[in-house]
Design a protein around this motif. Structure first.
Motif, PDB file in Angstrom:
ATOM      1  N   VAL A   1       0.843  -1.197   0.000  1.00 37.55           N
ATOM      2  CA  VAL A   1       0.000   0.000   0.000  1.00 37.55           C
ATOM      3  C   VAL A   1       0.878   1.247   0.000  1.00 37.55           C
ATOM      4  O   VAL A   1       0.578   2.239  -0.672  1.00 37.55           O
ATOM      5  CB  VAL A   1      -0.959  -0.007   1.207  1.00 37.55           C
ATOM      6  CG1 VAL A   1      -1.663   1.343   1.346  1.00 37.55           C
ATOM      7  CG2 VAL A   1      -1.985  -1.123   1.061  1.00 37.55           C
ATOM      8  N   THR A   2       1.987   1.186   0.723  1.00 39.26           N
ATOM      9  CA  THR A   2       2.926   2.315   0.720  1.00 39.26           C
ATOM     10  C   THR A   2       3.491   2.525  -0.680  1.00 39.26           C
ATOM     11  O   THR A   2       3.562   3.663  -1.173  1.00 39.26           O
ATOM     12  CB  THR A   2       4.067   2.060   1.715  1.00 39.26           C
ATOM     13  OG1 THR A   2       3.539   1.685   2.980  1.00 39.26           O
ATOM     14  CG2 THR A   2       4.935   3.311   1.867  1.00 39.26           C
ATOM     15  N   ARG A   3       3.899   1.451  -1.309  1.00 38.41           N
ATOM     16  CA  ARG A   3       4.431   1.561  -2.673  1.00 38.41           C
ATOM     17  C   ARG A   3       3.379   2.159  -3.611  1.00 38.41           C
ATOM     18  O   ARG A   3       3.683   3.025  -4.436  1.00 38.41           O
ATOM     19  CB  ARG A   3       4.835   0.178  -3.186  1.00 38.41           C
ATOM     20  CG  ARG A   3       5.969  -0.505  -2.454  1.00 38.41           C
ATOM     21  CD  ARG A   3       6.296  -1.804  -3.173  1.00 38.41           C
ATOM     22  NE  ARG A   3       7.196  -2.666  -2.443  1.00 38.41           N
ATOM     23  CZ  ARG A   3       8.519  -2.572  -2.463  1.00 38.41           C
ATOM     24  NH1 ARG A   3       9.074  -1.607  -3.156  1.00 38.41           N
ATOM     25  NH2 ARG A   3       9.273  -3.430  -1.783  1.00 38.41           N
ATOM     26  N   PHE A   4       2.146   1.682  -3.496  1.00 42.40           N
ATOM     27  CA  PHE A   4       1.069   2.176  -4.344  1.00 42.40           C
ATOM     28  C   PHE A   4       0.858   3.667  -4.115  1.00 42.40           C
ATOM     29  O   PHE A   4       0.668   4.429  -5.071  1.00 42.40           O
ATOM     30  CB  PHE A   4      -0.220   1.409  -4.042  1.00 42.40           C
ATOM     31  CG  PHE A   4      -1.423   1.888  -4.803  1.00 42.40           C
ATOM     32  CD1 PHE A   4      -1.701   1.384  -6.061  1.00 42.40           C
ATOM     33  CD2 PHE A   4      -2.274   2.844  -4.262  1.00 42.40           C
ATOM     34  CE1 PHE A   4      -2.807   1.822  -6.774  1.00 42.40           C
ATOM     35  CE2 PHE A   4      -3.375   3.287  -4.961  1.00 42.40           C
ATOM     36  CZ  PHE A   4      -3.645   2.784  -6.226  1.00 42.40           C
ATOM     37  N   GLY A   5       0.896   4.080  -2.844  1.00 40.17           N
ATOM     38  CA  GLY A   5       0.707   5.489  -2.538  1.00 40.17           C
ATOM     39  C   GLY A   5       1.794   6.359  -3.133  1.00 40.17           C
ATOM     40  O   GLY A   5       1.525   7.447  -3.658  1.00 40.17           O
ATOM     41  N   VAL A   6       3.031   5.894  -3.063  1.00 40.51           N
ATOM     42  CA  VAL A   6       4.144   6.650  -3.646  1.00 40.51           C
ATOM     43  C   VAL A   6       3.974   6.726  -5.161  1.00 40.51           C
ATOM     44  O   VAL A   6       4.109   7.803  -5.761  1.00 40.51           O
ATOM     45  CB  VAL A   6       5.492   5.969  -3.302  1.00 40.51           C
ATOM     46  CG1 VAL A   6       6.633   6.640  -4.066  1.00 40.51           C
ATOM     47  CG2 VAL A   6       5.748   6.035  -1.805  1.00 40.51           C
ATOM     48  N   ARG A   7       3.662   5.600  -5.768  1.00 40.85           N
ATOM     49  CA  ARG A   7       3.573   5.513  -7.226  1.00 40.85           C
ATOM     50  C   ARG A   7       2.417   6.343  -7.779  1.00 40.85           C
ATOM     51  O   ARG A   7       2.519   6.937  -8.858  1.00 40.85           O
ATOM     52  CB  ARG A   7       3.402   4.042  -7.616  1.00 40.85           C
ATOM     53  CG  ARG A   7       3.434   3.746  -9.099  1.00 40.85           C
ATOM     54  CD  ARG A   7       3.294   2.246  -9.323  1.00 40.85           C
ATOM     55  NE  ARG A   7       3.276   1.900 -10.727  1.00 40.85           N
ATOM     56  CZ  ARG A   7       4.358   1.715 -11.460  1.00 40.85           C
ATOM     57  NH1 ARG A   7       5.546   1.849 -10.914  1.00 40.85           N
ATOM     58  NH2 ARG A   7       4.256   1.395 -12.743  1.00 40.85           N
ATOM     59  N   GLY A   8       1.322   6.397  -7.031  1.00 38.47           N
ATOM     60  CA  GLY A   8       0.134   7.068  -7.538  1.00 38.47           C
ATOM     61  C   GLY A   8       0.020   8.523  -7.156  1.00 38.47           C
ATOM     62  O   GLY A   8      -1.000   9.153  -7.412  1.00 38.47           O
ATOM     63  N   SER A   9       1.051   9.061  -6.526  1.00 38.50           N
ATOM     64  CA  SER A   9       1.008  10.461  -6.093  1.00 38.50           C
ATOM     65  C   SER A   9       2.203  11.206  -6.662  1.00 38.50           C
ATOM     66  O   SER A   9       2.963  10.686  -7.464  1.00 38.50           O
ATOM     67  CB  SER A   9       1.021  10.533  -4.560  1.00 38.50           C
ATOM     68  OG  SER A   9       2.250  10.035  -4.066  1.00 38.50           O
ATOM     69  N   ALA A  10       2.356  12.418  -6.199  1.00 43.55           N
ATOM     70  CA  ALA A  10       3.491  13.235  -6.658  1.00 43.55           C
ATOM     71  C   ALA A  10       4.696  13.069  -5.749  1.00 43.55           C
ATOM     72  O   ALA A  10       5.554  13.953  -5.688  1.00 43.55           O
ATOM     73  CB  ALA A  10       3.067  14.698  -6.725  1.00 43.55           C
ATOM     74  N   CYS A  11       4.778  11.949  -5.050  1.00 42.55           N
ATOM     75  CA  CYS A  11       5.881  11.742  -4.110  1.00 42.55           C
ATOM     76  C   CYS A  11       7.176  11.421  -4.849  1.00 42.55           C
ATOM     77  O   CYS A  11       7.176  10.742  -5.876  1.00 42.55           O
ATOM     78  CB  CYS A  11       5.553  10.605  -3.144  1.00 42.55           C
ATOM     79  SG  CYS A  11       4.264  11.017  -1.949  1.00 42.55           S
ATOM     80  N   ALA A  12       8.275  11.891  -4.289  1.00 46.38           N
ATOM     81  CA  ALA A  12       9.594  11.610  -4.851  1.00 46.38           C
ATOM     82  C   ALA A  12      10.173  10.321  -4.305  1.00 46.38           C
ATOM     83  O   ALA A  12      11.206   9.847  -4.794  1.00 46.38           O
ATOM     84  CB  ALA A  12      10.549  12.765  -4.560  1.00 46.38           C
ATOM     85  N   GLY A  13       9.527   9.744  -3.293  1.00 51.46           N
ATOM     86  CA  GLY A  13      10.027   8.514  -2.709  1.00 51.46           C
ATOM     87  C   GLY A  13       9.200   8.105  -1.520  1.00 51.46           C
ATOM     88  O   GLY A  13       8.170   8.717  -1.200  1.00 51.46           O
TER      89      GLY A  13
END
Length: 830
Positions: A452-464
């Motif tokens: 879920v953390t990976r999905f959140g990073v991938r689906g947002s404007a997060c840099a990591g």
């Protein structure tokens, strides 16, 4: 070449360039100039960048050292080849390139002769070393031509212990292969030369001493080698016998004890009762007080060591002042112009940077600069791991997060999460503080799974992303994992960058108004669940009316699965559901699987599954209550995936598997006309490959499965939901799929291998494999008939792994035993 900063040697190189550090009471580059002069090379161009004026002021025009020196200044980093290209106007004939920060007595004249005899465009001086990881590994043909090399490999990529020393002989035509701008010889120029079959690139095996003085350990070791006479260099002073060198004007009290080998520099003073033990080097004008004790210590110019000072196996910088009774322990380093108060103690491995003050009686453990002497690298197989609040402390977490945040642009957003343990809760707070201090903003998912953390990073404007949780097999230890902007594990290049910033403490420290913020993210789990359901056909799954047994192992996956299962219409018997605090005790997935198997048989379920507490891995049980091995589960899912009708235009499916995957997986792919892509054993590389367009399925070891159409990373929930869909579209139960699988026959042996012998072992394996088919994806995989052997050095332990796959159990065991026997023979012979 003298433009490097020597960051791994800090604090000794914090305020001076690496070629200027004292080596046997001479600047390191002074030894290099002496070597060049002895071989008749007197016209020298020095490429400089970091603290260039310090070098120019010391060496001048070179006349004091019997050579002619000119300088080429890099205003911005140009790389090894780019810096030489900048000086190309002065290099109109055959020329030699050498680093100004190595200690060596290699015969340069012999290399030049070899180069001319071969008529080479470029000749690299090659040498065998015990640990090739920090260098470029090179393979040559019998005639000396270079056919393969790899810059700074991982252990799995080591195919030889022969490395590139960084000493080159070139013809001016080499500049045809050096474009303008930042360019490196090893990564840019030499590959281009290899591609040009008319250009002659040779490797010359050299004898003699060579040490890349790149670390503090190497720095101390090089001094021991000088005193033992292993390297031919000029040591200032007069040799009195027994390996004791005494400089001009040095005074040694008759009641002092000097035990060689040792160097006492010019104008030193050693007072009564003091002991200067073996392998001690005192620079110019060092004063050693009464009853001081020094052993295996390197002390730079103008240092003051008060009465009763104790130094063992350490280095003390220029003009430092150590007062009465101060003690510096093994492996510690005190930088230039530091003050260490009376009876203060600098503990093992501590680094005190220049111009610092340690008060009287203080004990310095980690408060100034501290790094673990135990771990070879900060990162392990999956991230940063260790005992909670001991190895992985809040201080370490803050520094790690600051280092990671420093690699990003100021104002970047990072997503963080944890498991339900108190240790993870504590460390997550430290990670958030470190990220904010570096100017990064934080989106906090609080308690959730890794996928879920990976999905959140991938689906947002997060840099990591960052996540922290207990290790599944050790409730006393924690693991911090770092993700890139795609939600996959950061690669080895980024790991090294983070490590470099971490150990240098070269953090970006923001002003008050630039400190990042932290906010809660409450919708990611719902978005994850919805996106996952869009990848399957919920109606078809619901019509199949599945009955399953699921063990959540007290992990956070249940938070997601409750919503998903409700939409899939499955009848579920749940055990070990999520709790606010995961029960103490190790997670044994096979023990959990056996409990699930019993319930599957009792309930007549279609299948059962155990989800790991972190949400990454899945263990399966078929409808008969049989617990599937990891190989069986991989082959079963692979079979289901490859026999499923592909949506859209018909195309060949692509599967990514680690090079360790069994031959049975290859056969299944061949029968289905699927493309098989081999990956390294590391999960980070597997995820990178799974991220490529067109990859349909990927799998790792120990129950890690990837469905890249949803998320190119291990995800037990996504794998489970896809299995629902695959079985709904299949007419066979899981037990029938398992019954039709080809047999897997594998064997494994681990050989204890000293770190310094790993390169030798891999070279011997490559020699053995010359007449066979070889796969060099990770380690060395030798394919022979209907079997193969894979040899991989362990990246964390003093081990070499040998895996084998054969037509039968006996065949696999024989292949592994034969290879292991050969490796043990090599180790005994060395």
């Amino acid at each position: 070449m003298a433009g490097g900063e020597g960051t791994r040697l800090r604090p000794l190189t914090y305020n001076q360039p690496k070629p200027m550090i004292p080596m046997g009471n001479k600047a390191l580059m002074e030894h290099v100039l002496g070597l060049l002069r002895r071989h008749g090379l007197k016209d020298i161009v020095v490429t400089v960048a970091f603290q260039a004026n310090t070098l120019r002021a010391y060496f001048g025009d070179g006349s004091e050292f019997g050579v002619n020196v000119a300088y080429s200044v890099e205003e911005s980093p140009l790389g090894t080849a780019g810096s030489v290209r900048k000086a190309m106007d002065t290099l109109g004939e055959t020329f030699l390139v050498i680093s100004g920060d190595v200690l060596t007595d290699i015969d340069l004249s012999a290399i030049i002769k070899y180069h001319r005899d071969k008529g080479a465009l470029a000749t690299l001086a090659l040498k065998s070393v015990p640990n090739p990881l920090e260098f470029g590994v090179v393979m040559t043909r019998e005639d000396g031509r270079i056919e393969r090399f790899l810059e700074k490999p991982t252990w799995g990529e080591v195919f030889s212990d022969t490395i590139n020393t960084g000493i080159y002989v070139f013809e001016p035509e080499i500049f045809h292969f050096v474009p303008p701008g930042p360019v490196d010889f090893s990564s840019d120029v030499f590959p281009r030369v290899l591609e040009d079959h008319e250009a002659a690139l040779y490797g010359c095996q050299v004898a003699g001493y060579w040490e890349d003085v790149g670390t503090l350990e190497a720095y101390m070791r090089a001094h021991r080698d000088i005193l033992d006479g292993r390297v031919r260099v000029e040591v200032p002073g007069v040799c009195l016998g027994k390996g004791i060198w005494l400089g001009d004007g040095a005074e040694v009290n008759p009641k002092a004890s000097i035990r060689g080998p040792a160097i006492i520099g010019d104008y030193c003073r050693v007072e009564a009762g003091a002991t200067v033990g073996e392998y001690t080097v005192l620079g110019r004008n060092v004063r050693v007080g009464q009853d001081a004790y020094l052993e295996r210590a390197v002390v730079h110019d103008n240092a003051y060591l008060g009465p009763g000072v104790s130094l063992r196996g350490c280095a003390v910088g220029r003009s430092s002042d150590l007062r009465r009774g101060a003690r510096v322990e093994e492996g510690a380093v005190v930088g230039d112009e530091c003050f260490i108060g009376e009876h203060a103690v600098v503990r093992r491995g501590v680094k005190v940077y220049p111009f610092k003050t340690v008060e009287h009686g203080a004990v310095v453990n980690s408060s100034i600069v501290w790094e673990s002497r135990g771990a070879r690298t900060l990162f392990g197989r999956y991230g940063v791991a260790g005992l909670a609040n001991v190895d992985v402390s809040p201080e370490l977490a803050v520094r790690l997060a600051m280092a990671y945040g420093t690699t990003m642009q100021k104002g970047a957003r990072v997503m963080v999460s944890r498991d339900s343990s108190r240790a993870a809760q504590m460390l997550k707070r430290a990670l958030v503080a470190g990220l904010n201090a570096s100017g990064a903003n934080v989106s906090d998912l609080d308690v959730t799974t890794i996928p879920v953390t990976r999905f959140g990073v991938r689906g947002s404007a997060c840099a990591g992303g960052l996540t922290v949780r207990l290790l599944c097999d050790d409730p006393q230890s924690v693991l911090i994992r770092l993700f890139d902007a795609k939600g996959t594990d950061i690669n080895e290049v980024t790991q090294r960058k983070v490590e470099r910033i971490f150990y240098r403490e070269d953090f970006r420290r923001c002003l008050g108004e630039e400190v990042g913020d932290a906010s809660q993210s409450s919708t990611v789990a719902e978005e994850y669940s919805q996106a996952l359901l869009e990848r399957v056909d919920p109606r078809a799954i619901s019509e199949a009316r599945f009955k399953v047994v699921l063990d959540y192992a007290h992990g956070a996956a249940s938070l997601v699965m409750l919503y998903v299962l409700g939409r899939l219409g499955a009848e579920v018997l749940s055990i070990n559901p999520y709790a606010s605090q995961r029960q103490a005790g190790s997670f044994d997935r096979w023990e959990h699987a056996r409990a699930v198997a019993s319930l599957v048989r009792t309930a007549g379920a279609h299948f059962g599954a155990v989800l790991s507490p972190d949400g990454d891995n899945l263990t399966l049980v078929d409808d008969t209550g049989h617990v599937l091995t990891d190989e069986q589960a991989l082959l079963a899912i692979l079979t289901l995936v490859l026999h499923q009708s592909a949506p859209g235009p018909k195309r060949s499916r692509t599967v990514a598997l680690p090079v360790l995957a069994p031959r049975a997986a290859e056969r299944i792919c061949e029968e289905a006309s699927a493309n098989l892509v081999w990956t390294k054993l590391s999960s980070a590389h597997l995820m990178q490959v799974a991220s490529r367009p067109g990859v349909d399925f990927a799998a790792g070891q120990e129950g890690g499965y990837i469905f890249p159409d949803f998320l190119p990373a291990f995800d037990a929930v996504a794998a489970l939901v896809h299995i629902f869909g695959l079985l709904a579209g299949s007419e066979s139960p899981m037990s029938a799929v398992v019954a039709g699988l080809p047999r897997v026959c594998t064997a494994h042996e681990g050989i204890v291998t000293p770190w310094e012998k790993k390169g030798l072992v891999m070279r011997s394996v490559m020699d053995l494999a010359k007449v066979r088919t070889v796969v060099l994806v990770d380690g060395v995989k030798i394919v022979d008939g209907d079997g193969w052997v894979l040899v991989v050095p362990d990246p964390e332990e003093a081990l070499t792994h040998v895996w084998a796959d054969g037509g039968s159990e006996e065949h696999a065991q024989a292949l592994a035993a034969e290879c292991a026997r050969g490796i043990r023979n090599v180790l005994r012979a060395s």
